[in-house]
Write an enzyme that holds these catalytic residues in place. Structure first.
Site, PDB file in Angstrom:
ATOM      1  N   PHE A  32      30.760   5.847  -6.130  1.00  0.00           N
ATOM      2  CA  PHE A  32      28.806   5.229  -6.454  1.00  0.00           C
ATOM      3  C   PHE A  32      28.599   5.116  -5.243  1.00  0.00           C
ATOM      4  CE2 PHE A  32      25.703   2.744  -7.183  1.00  0.00           C
ATOM      5  CZ  PHE A  32      25.342   3.091  -8.663  1.00  0.00           C
ATOM      6  N   VAL A  33      27.471   5.730  -5.532  1.00  0.00           N
ATOM      7  CA  VAL A  33      26.636   6.415  -4.083  1.00  0.00           C
ATOM      8  C   VAL A  33      24.600   5.361  -4.410  1.00  0.00           C
ATOM      9  CG1 VAL A  33      27.862   8.276  -2.654  1.00  0.00           C
ATOM     10  CG2 VAL A  33      25.650   8.613  -4.544  1.00  0.00           C
ATOM     11  N   ASP A  48      26.791  13.669 -12.528  1.00  0.00           N
ATOM     12  CA  ASP A  48      27.458  13.632 -12.294  1.00  0.00           C
ATOM     13  C   ASP A  48      28.496  13.964 -13.870  1.00  0.00           C
ATOM     14  OD1 ASP A  48      29.139  10.194 -11.446  1.00  0.00           O
ATOM     15  OD2 ASP A  48      29.228  10.988 -13.621  1.00  0.00           O
ATOM     16  N   ASP A 104      19.912   4.067  -6.918  1.00  0.00           N
ATOM     17  CA  ASP A 104      20.377   2.674  -6.956  1.00  0.00           C
ATOM     18  C   ASP A 104      21.382   2.282  -8.023  1.00  0.00           C
ATOM     19  OD1 ASP A 104      19.918   3.511 -10.430  1.00  0.00           O
ATOM     20  OD2 ASP A 104      19.643   1.066 -10.644  1.00  0.00           O
ATOM     21  N   LYS A 108      28.385  15.712  -8.869  1.00  0.00           N
ATOM     22  CA  LYS A 108      30.049  15.895  -8.324  1.00  0.00           C
ATOM     23  C   LYS A 108      31.054  15.984  -9.178  1.00  0.00           C
ATOM     24  CE  LYS A 108      28.891  10.701  -7.950  1.00  0.00           C
ATOM     25  NZ  LYS A 108      28.885   9.170  -8.665  1.00  0.00           N
ATOM     26  N   GLU A 137      16.751  16.625 -10.087  1.00  0.00           N
ATOM     27  CA  GLU A 137      16.891  15.641 -10.093  1.00  0.00           C
ATOM     28  C   GLU A 137      18.212  14.672  -9.199  1.00  0.00           C
ATOM     29  OE1 GLU A 137      17.887  12.814 -12.585  1.00  0.00           O
ATOM     30  OE2 GLU A 137      19.499  13.442 -13.560  1.00  0.00           O
ATOM     31  N   ASP A 138      18.605  13.689  -9.163  1.00  0.00           N
ATOM     32  CA  ASP A 138      19.142  12.766  -7.929  1.00  0.00           C
ATOM     33  C   ASP A 138      20.267  12.806  -8.163  1.00  0.00           C
ATOM     34  OD1 ASP A 138      19.218  11.307 -10.548  1.00  0.00           O
ATOM     35  OD2 ASP A 138      19.150   9.483  -9.413  1.00  0.00           O
ATOM     36  N   GLY A 186      15.275   7.942 -10.046  1.00  0.00           N
ATOM     37  CA  GLY A 186      16.577   8.217  -8.860  1.00  0.00           C
ATOM     38  C   GLY A 186      16.070   9.203  -8.130  1.00  0.00           C
TER      39      GLY A 186
HETATM   40  P1  5GP Z   1      25.352  11.611 -16.304  1.00  0.00           P
HETATM   41  O1  5GP Z   1      24.417  11.973 -17.527  1.00  0.00           O
HETATM   42  O2  5GP Z   1      25.188  12.938 -15.058  1.00  0.00           O
HETATM   43  O3  5GP Z   1      26.935  11.806 -16.385  1.00  0.00           O
HETATM   44  O4  5GP Z   1      24.554  10.782 -15.178  1.00  0.00           O
HETATM   45  C1  5GP Z   1      23.460  11.248 -14.131  1.00  0.00           C
HETATM   46  C2  5GP Z   1      22.571   9.980 -14.054  1.00  0.00           C
HETATM   47  O5  5GP Z   1      23.814   9.011 -13.543  1.00  0.00           O
HETATM   48  C3  5GP Z   1      21.817  10.034 -13.060  1.00  0.00           C
HETATM   49  O6  5GP Z   1      20.563  10.808 -12.949  1.00  0.00           O
HETATM   50  C4  5GP Z   1      21.923   8.708 -12.284  1.00  0.00           C
HETATM   51  O7  5GP Z   1      20.544   7.382 -12.552  1.00  0.00           O
HETATM   52  C5  5GP Z   1      22.922   7.791 -12.365  1.00  0.00           C
HETATM   53  N1  5GP Z   1      24.414   8.323 -11.637  1.00  0.00           N
HETATM   54  C6  5GP Z   1      25.169   9.165 -11.589  1.00  0.00           C
HETATM   55  N2  5GP Z   1      26.202   9.142 -10.681  1.00  0.00           N
HETATM   56  C7  5GP Z   1      25.601   8.323  -9.222  1.00  0.00           C
HETATM   57  C8  5GP Z   1      25.498   7.240  -8.491  1.00  0.00           C
HETATM   58  O8  5GP Z   1      26.805   7.696  -7.624  1.00  0.00           O
HETATM   59  N3  5GP Z   1      24.985   6.688  -8.297  1.00  0.00           N
HETATM   60  C9  5GP Z   1      23.586   6.005  -8.788  1.00  0.00           C
HETATM   61  N4  5GP Z   1      22.845   5.393  -8.508  1.00  0.00           N
HETATM   62  N5  5GP Z   1      23.782   6.541  -9.966  1.00  0.00           N
HETATM   63  C10 5GP Z   1      24.298   7.629 -10.076  1.00  0.00           C
END
Ligand code: 5GP
Length: 180
Positions: A158-159, A109, A165, A137, A105-106, A51
């Protein structure tokens, strides 16, 4: 050219939420903070695939420090750690011992991915680790996490776009879109 307000990615419709101009502006702001904070040092940027590939490319071009970048992935394997399953950082081809590391990082969440990454990288004794994320977020965070650099905080929706993606598609837009 007129911007597309709505886009279709597979079976879902998304509407524009962060235009390219704002992304660019926020990246410049964050890069300036990094340039200031790491002056005189040579950080190693670790961009988390897939991402962050576009974000990393744009961020690095705003960084005017002597620096290196490596593109990494987190892979899971059997076992347990404090944050769940054991993860391994693959693709790290730079020795980060005693080096300042900046993770690119992209989106953060729940924060679990970054918590795993920090835990794994600590074992390699870098001098410091900072997280730089395009999006955060805050209401979704499940773990205590210091996010040092953040381009934009967003609501819990969700974006896609600009590298992010939906089921593999939608990464190739200049703007960021939110699910309708
Ligand atoms: P975390 O471990 O912080 O819950 O999730 C991180 C990963 O979840 C990100 O690197 C991404 O790949 C995915 N992710 C979380 N929220 C989104 C979102 O709104 N859109 C997209 N495309 N990916 C997300």
């Amino acid at each position: 050219m007129q911007k597309q307000k709505n886009i279709q990615v597979k079976d879902k419709t998304f509407t524009i939420s962060i235009p390219e101009s704002e992304i660019r502006q926020q990246i410049k702001r964050v890069a300036n903070e990094i340039n200031r904070d790491f002056a005189g040092r040579q950080p190693v940027f670790l961009a988390v695939l897939n991402g962050s590939f576009i974000f990393a490319a744009d961020l690095l071009r705003e960084v005017d420090l002597p620096c290196e970048i490596s593109f990494v992935k987190l892979a899971s394997y059997q076992g347990t750690s404090t944050t769940g399953s054991i993860r391994e950082v693959i693709g790290l081809n730079i020795d980060i011992t005693d080096r300042p590391v900046i993770i690119v990082e992209d989106i953060v969440d729940t924060g679990l991915t970054m918590a795993h990454m920090l835990e794994t990288l600590q074992n390699q004794n870098p001098s410091s680790i900072d997280i730089c994320t395009l999006l955060l977020k805050p209401t979704k965070l499940q773990v205590k996490l210091d996010v040092h650099y953040c381009c934009k905080e967003i609501p819990d929706d969700f974006v896609v776009g600009y590298g992010l993606d939906y089921d593999g598609f939608g990464r190739n837009t200049k703007d960021i879109y939110t699910i309708v």
